[in-house]
Write a protein that holds these residues in place. Structure first.
Motif, PDB file in Angstrom:
ATOM      1  N   ALA A  45      -1.055  85.409 122.327  1.00 30.85           N
ATOM      2  CA  ALA A  45      -1.514  85.730 120.972  1.00 30.85           C
ATOM      3  C   ALA A  45      -1.714  87.238 120.830  1.00 30.85           C
ATOM      4  CB  ALA A  45      -2.799  84.985 120.660  1.00 30.85           C
ATOM      5  N   ARG A  46      -2.257  87.866 121.850  1.00 26.80           N
ATOM      6  CA  ARG A  46      -2.455  89.313 121.815  1.00 26.80           C
ATOM      7  C   ARG A  46      -1.123  90.050 121.835  1.00 26.80           C
ATOM      8  NH1 ARG A  46      -7.936  91.137 124.770  1.00 26.80           N
ATOM      9  NH2 ARG A  46      -9.247  89.481 123.952  1.00 26.80           N
ATOM     10  N   ILE A  47      -0.169  89.533 122.592  1.00 33.66           N
ATOM     11  CA  ILE A  47       1.168  90.134 122.615  1.00 33.66           C
ATOM     12  C   ILE A  47       1.795  90.055 121.222  1.00 33.66           C
ATOM     13  CG2 ILE A  47       3.544  89.778 123.446  1.00 33.66           C
ATOM     14  CD1 ILE A  47       2.281  89.109 126.203  1.00 33.66           C
TER      15      ILE A  47
ATOM     16  N   ALA B 121      -0.567  99.659 124.988  1.00 39.66           N
ATOM     17  CA  ALA B 121      -1.370  98.447 125.176  1.00 39.66           C
ATOM     18  C   ALA B 121      -0.468  97.230 125.376  1.00 39.66           C
ATOM     19  CB  ALA B 121      -2.291  98.237 123.974  1.00 39.66           C
ATOM     20  N   LEU B 122       0.632  97.160 124.634  1.00 42.19           N
ATOM     21  CA  LEU B 122       1.573  96.051 124.787  1.00 42.19           C
ATOM     22  C   LEU B 122       2.211  96.081 126.176  1.00 42.19           C
ATOM     23  CD1 LEU B 122       3.154  93.639 123.658  1.00 42.19           C
ATOM     24  CD2 LEU B 122       4.824  95.282 122.748  1.00 42.19           C
TER      25      LEU B 122
ATOM     26  N   MET C 123      -8.609  85.797 131.264  1.00 40.32           N
ATOM     27  CA  MET C 123      -8.010  85.527 129.966  1.00 40.32           C
ATOM     28  C   MET C 123      -6.886  84.498 130.171  1.00 40.32           C
ATOM     29  SD  MET C 123      -6.402  88.268 127.243  1.00 40.32           S
ATOM     30  CE  MET C 123      -7.355  89.543 127.983  1.00 40.32           C
ATOM     31  N   MET C 124      -6.859  83.515 129.319  1.00 40.02           N
ATOM     32  CA  MET C 124      -5.857  82.452 129.432  1.00 40.02           C
ATOM     33  C   MET C 124      -4.506  82.925 128.886  1.00 40.02           C
ATOM     34  SD  MET C 124      -8.154  79.181 128.371  1.00 40.02           S
ATOM     35  CE  MET C 124      -6.799  78.074 128.595  1.00 40.02           C
TER      36      MET C 124
ATOM     37  N   GLU D  87       0.541  92.603 132.778  1.00 39.20           N
ATOM     38  CA  GLU D  87      -0.490  91.696 133.298  1.00 39.20           C
ATOM     39  C   GLU D  87      -0.075  90.237 133.133  1.00 39.20           C
ATOM     40  OE1 GLU D  87      -3.995  92.578 131.086  1.00 39.20           O
ATOM     41  OE2 GLU D  87      -4.264  94.547 132.012  1.00 39.20           O
ATOM     42  N   THR D  88       0.553  89.927 132.006  1.00 37.24           N
ATOM     43  CA  THR D  88       0.915  88.545 131.690  1.00 37.24           C
ATOM     44  C   THR D  88       2.132  88.084 132.478  1.00 37.24           C
ATOM     45  OG1 THR D  88       0.053  88.908 129.457  1.00 37.24           O
ATOM     46  CG2 THR D  88       1.407  86.955 129.793  1.00 37.24           C
TER      47      THR D  88
END
Length: 72
Positions: A8-10, A46-47, A1-2, A53-54
């Motif tokens: 954007a998911r965050i 999830a956040l 995942m880029m 991970e990010t």
């Protein structure tokens, strides 16, 4: 995942968390409140996973340290 997709998911998770917190300030039935609390908890977990991970380098106390401190 880029990285752009992760950011954007965050943003999406953060938005959902804010929405659930606003909902909790309204009048809800006990069933609705339980549902919103469950979803809020799921979004926060999830956040936390996504941000770990990010941004793998620790910037502050880890989530588990916060939990331990909060329970004291």
């Amino acid at each position: 995942m880029m990285v752009d997709e992760k950011l954007a998911r965050i943003r999406s998770r953060t938005s959902n968390i804010q929405r659930y917190r606003r909902l909790l300030k309204t009048e809800l039935t006990e069933i609705e409140r339980c549902f919103v609390l469950k979803r809020l908890s799921e979004e926060q977990d999830a956040l936390a996973k996504l941000t770990d991970e990010t941004f793998p380098l620790p910037i502050g106390p880890s989530r588990s340290e916060k939990t331990i401190t909060a329970s004291l």
